[in-house]
Design an enzyme around this catalytic site. Structure first.
Site, PDB file in Angstrom:
ATOM      1  N   LYS A  69       0.817  -1.223   0.000  1.00  0.00           N
ATOM      2  CA  LYS A  69       0.000   0.000   0.000  1.00  0.00           C
ATOM      3  C   LYS A  69       0.849   1.272   0.000  1.00  0.00           C
ATOM      4  O   LYS A  69       0.464   2.272  -0.601  1.00  0.00           O
ATOM      5  CB  LYS A  69      -0.970  -0.011   1.184  1.00  0.00           C
ATOM      6  CG  LYS A  69      -2.082  -1.052   1.022  1.00  0.00           C
ATOM      7  CD  LYS A  69      -3.079  -1.010   2.153  1.00  0.00           C
ATOM      8  CE  LYS A  69      -4.089  -2.141   2.013  1.00  0.00           C
ATOM      9  NZ  LYS A  69      -5.064  -2.196   3.112  1.00  0.00           N
ATOM     10  N   GLY A 130      -3.773  -0.875  17.418  1.00  0.00           N
ATOM     11  CA  GLY A 130      -2.956  -1.026  16.218  1.00  0.00           C
ATOM     12  C   GLY A 130      -2.647   0.321  15.599  1.00  0.00           C
ATOM     13  O   GLY A 130      -3.454   1.270  15.709  1.00  0.00           O
ATOM     14  N   THR A 156       3.875  -1.285  19.860  1.00  0.00           N
ATOM     15  CA  THR A 156       5.035  -0.391  19.812  1.00  0.00           C
ATOM     16  C   THR A 156       4.484   1.029  19.940  1.00  0.00           C
ATOM     17  O   THR A 156       3.996   1.606  18.967  1.00  0.00           O
ATOM     18  CB  THR A 156       5.775  -0.550  18.464  1.00  0.00           C
ATOM     19  OG1 THR A 156       6.000  -1.939  18.222  1.00  0.00           O
ATOM     20  CG2 THR A 156       7.088   0.201  18.459  1.00  0.00           C
TER      21      THR A 156
HETATM   22  P1  NAP Z   1       0.428  -3.942   9.486  1.00  0.00           P
HETATM   23  O1  NAP Z   1       0.635  -2.652   8.788  1.00  0.00           O
HETATM   24  O2  NAP Z   1       1.421  -5.042   9.356  1.00  0.00           O
HETATM   25  O3  NAP Z   1       0.268  -3.587  11.064  1.00  0.00           O
HETATM   26  C1  NAP Z   1       0.113  -4.609  12.014  1.00  0.00           C
HETATM   27  C2  NAP Z   1      -0.330  -4.018  13.336  1.00  0.00           C
HETATM   28  O4  NAP Z   1      -0.654  -5.101  14.217  1.00  0.00           O
HETATM   29  C3  NAP Z   1       0.733  -3.190  14.042  1.00  0.00           C
HETATM   30  O5  NAP Z   1       0.105  -2.155  14.760  1.00  0.00           O
HETATM   31  C4  NAP Z   1       1.377  -4.227  14.999  1.00  0.00           C
HETATM   32  O6  NAP Z   1       1.972  -3.652  16.119  1.00  0.00           O
HETATM   33  C5  NAP Z   1       0.141  -4.969  15.419  1.00  0.00           C
HETATM   34  N1  NAP Z   1       0.364  -6.334  15.906  1.00  0.00           N
HETATM   35  C6  NAP Z   1       0.773  -7.409  15.192  1.00  0.00           C
HETATM   36  N2  NAP Z   1       0.800  -8.514  15.973  1.00  0.00           N
HETATM   37  C7  NAP Z   1       0.410  -8.116  17.210  1.00  0.00           C
HETATM   38  C8  NAP Z   1       0.228  -8.800  18.457  1.00  0.00           C
HETATM   39  N3  NAP Z   1       0.464 -10.107  18.573  1.00  0.00           N
HETATM   40  N4  NAP Z   1      -0.215  -8.085  19.513  1.00  0.00           N
HETATM   41  C9  NAP Z   1      -0.457  -6.764  19.402  1.00  0.00           C
HETATM   42  N5  NAP Z   1      -0.299  -6.062  18.254  1.00  0.00           N
HETATM   43  C10 NAP Z   1       0.128  -6.726  17.174  1.00  0.00           C
HETATM   44  O7  NAP Z   1      -0.965  -4.619   9.085  1.00  0.00           O
HETATM   45  P2  NAP Z   1      -2.275  -3.836   8.563  1.00  0.00           P
HETATM   46  O8  NAP Z   1      -2.203  -3.671   7.100  1.00  0.00           O
HETATM   47  O9  NAP Z   1      -2.474  -2.645   9.417  1.00  0.00           O
HETATM   48  O10 NAP Z   1      -3.426  -4.929   8.831  1.00  0.00           O
HETATM   49  C11 NAP Z   1      -3.925  -5.173  10.137  1.00  0.00           C
HETATM   50  C12 NAP Z   1      -5.119  -6.137  10.066  1.00  0.00           C
HETATM   51  O11 NAP Z   1      -6.197  -5.516   9.380  1.00  0.00           O
HETATM   52  C13 NAP Z   1      -4.819  -7.432   9.308  1.00  0.00           C
HETATM   53  O12 NAP Z   1      -5.410  -8.509  10.026  1.00  0.00           O
HETATM   54  C14 NAP Z   1      -5.515  -7.242   7.975  1.00  0.00           C
HETATM   55  O13 NAP Z   1      -5.927  -8.476   7.420  1.00  0.00           O
HETATM   56  C15 NAP Z   1      -6.713  -6.417   8.397  1.00  0.00           C
HETATM   57  N6  NAP Z   1      -7.308  -5.611   7.308  1.00  0.00           N
HETATM   58  C16 NAP Z   1      -8.601  -5.870   6.963  1.00  0.00           C
HETATM   59  C17 NAP Z   1      -9.207  -5.136   5.962  1.00  0.00           C
HETATM   60  C18 NAP Z   1     -10.627  -5.436   5.610  1.00  0.00           C
HETATM   61  O14 NAP Z   1     -11.094  -4.965   4.565  1.00  0.00           O
HETATM   62  N7  NAP Z   1     -11.368  -6.160   6.430  1.00  0.00           N
HETATM   63  C19 NAP Z   1      -8.518  -4.105   5.304  1.00  0.00           C
HETATM   64  C20 NAP Z   1      -7.196  -3.851   5.690  1.00  0.00           C
HETATM   65  C21 NAP Z   1      -6.599  -4.609   6.700  1.00  0.00           C
HETATM   66  P3  NAP Z   1       3.525  -3.173  16.063  1.00  0.00           P
HETATM   67  O15 NAP Z   1       3.517  -1.803  15.447  1.00  0.00           O
HETATM   68  O16 NAP Z   1       3.943  -3.181  17.488  1.00  0.00           O
HETATM   69  O17 NAP Z   1       4.264  -4.196  15.228  1.00  0.00           O
END
Ligand code: NAP
Length: 275
Positions: A69, A130, A156
């Site tokens: 993205k 998040g 974080t």
């Molecule tokens: P990303 O940019 O990789 O960010 C991941 C986030 O999750 C970060 O804030 C990370 O914290 C946190 N995290 C990961 N593992 C964790 C844990 N065990 N405990 C606490 N925090 C944790 O991912 P993203 O693109 O934001 O996506 C996040 C979620 O949204 C995914 O599951 C994705 O599938 C979903 N999503 C869904 C849609 C939809 O249309 N439904 C659209 C977009 C995204 P740190 O900063 O500390 O690493």
């Protein structure tokens, strides 16, 4: 000679599990649009080349998912205001020689919450767990709906601070480390990827009360770990992110084709496909 259908697709890594081809096939059938939708699995290093090749094959638009993205944001121009606010692009459209960059994630979430689930966002107190790409895309649209207070908590903490700083003129927005989150909320949104590994972000139990609605951006056949956690703590109700997925796709479809498809029957069918 019969014209080939207009070509669209999803670029990500991985993408094989994606429901987007099904969603766009259902939208196209419903609205009578002659289009095809393909999956493009691309390493980060290949992103620009795969997009250029897709365009050379006649591609008209792309959805963009993890981890591309930010790369799509960099590649695109002009960009919509909501893409600029998110710092990320999930929808690309070639228009008049330009590559438009848009972000429909936040609009998709807001539509699912307000229209499908009947959640009131005006004056609502909201906890967003998040601060990654998904969280960046939803904060602006939640503020635009008149949210009373949004607290961002992240594993974080510095990333939550950075995200809040991007909206510096906004008194409704604050960050807090998870252990310092106080009070119960009208809405808790899990925008972490913790549910992917069956984990729950460390949201304090006290954040959930009997009037709290809990929403996980992730979706699955069974309730996610976060939603099971929330229900066990007495949350009023909960929903996963499948509705957001369908709604953000509808918003992309509108950008590409100028038509908004009806989402309810598509959401029903995509939900059935999970089981
Ligand atoms: P990303 O940019 O990789 O960010 C991941 C986030 O999750 C970060 O804030 C990370 O914290 C946190 N995290 C990961 N593992 C964790 C844990 N065990 N405990 C606490 N925090 C944790 O991912 P993203 O693109 O934001 O996506 C996040 C979620 O949204 C995914 O599951 C994705 O599938 C979903 N999503 C869904 C849609 C939809 O249309 N439904 C659209 C977009 C995204 P740190 O900063 O500390 O690493």
């Amino acid at each position: 000679m019969v014209d080939a259908p207009d070509l669209y697709g999803l670029i990500g890594h991985p993408v094989a599990h994606s429901r987007s081809p099904l969603i766009h096939r259902l939208f196209a059938a419903q609205t009578g649009q002659d289009m095809s939708y393909v999956l493009l699995d691309a390493d980060p290093a290949e992103f620009d080349d795969v997009v250029a090749d897709f365009r050379n094959r006649g591609g008209k638009g792309l959805n963009v998912t993890v981890p591309h993205k930010e790369a799509a944001f960099r590649l695109s121009g002009p960009r919509t205001e909501r893409a600029r606010m998110a710092g990320a692009v999930n929808t690309l459209a070639w228009q008049d020689g330009d590559l438009l960059g848009d972000n429909t994630d936040g609009a998709g979430l807001v539509r699912d919450l307000q229209t499908n689930l009947g959640i009131r966002l005006e004056d609502a107190t909201i906890l967003v767990a998040g601060a990654g790409g998904a969280a960046s895309g939803i904060i602006g649209p939640l503020l635009d709906c008149g949210a009373g207070c949004i607290v961002i908590a992240n594993r974080t903490p510095e990333r939550a601070d950075t995200l809040v700083a991007r909206f510096r003129s906004c008194p409704q927005l604050q960050s807090a480390p998870f252990p310092e989150v106080r009070g119960d909320f009208d809405l808790i949104i899990n925008a972490t990827s913790a549910s992917l590994s069956g984990q729950v972000p460390p949201v304090p139990d006290t954040a959930v009360g009997p009037t709290t609605f809990c929403y996980d951006l992730m979706y699955s056949k069974d309730p996610t770990a976060f939603l099971a956690w929330a229900v066990a703590r007495g949350a009023r109700d909960s929903a996963d992110g499948l509705g957001m997925l369908v709604e953000q796709a509808a918003e992309s479809f509108l950008v590409w084709r100028g038509i908004r498809p009806a989402t309810a029957p598509v959401l029903d069918e995509v939900r059935r496909s999970l089981s």
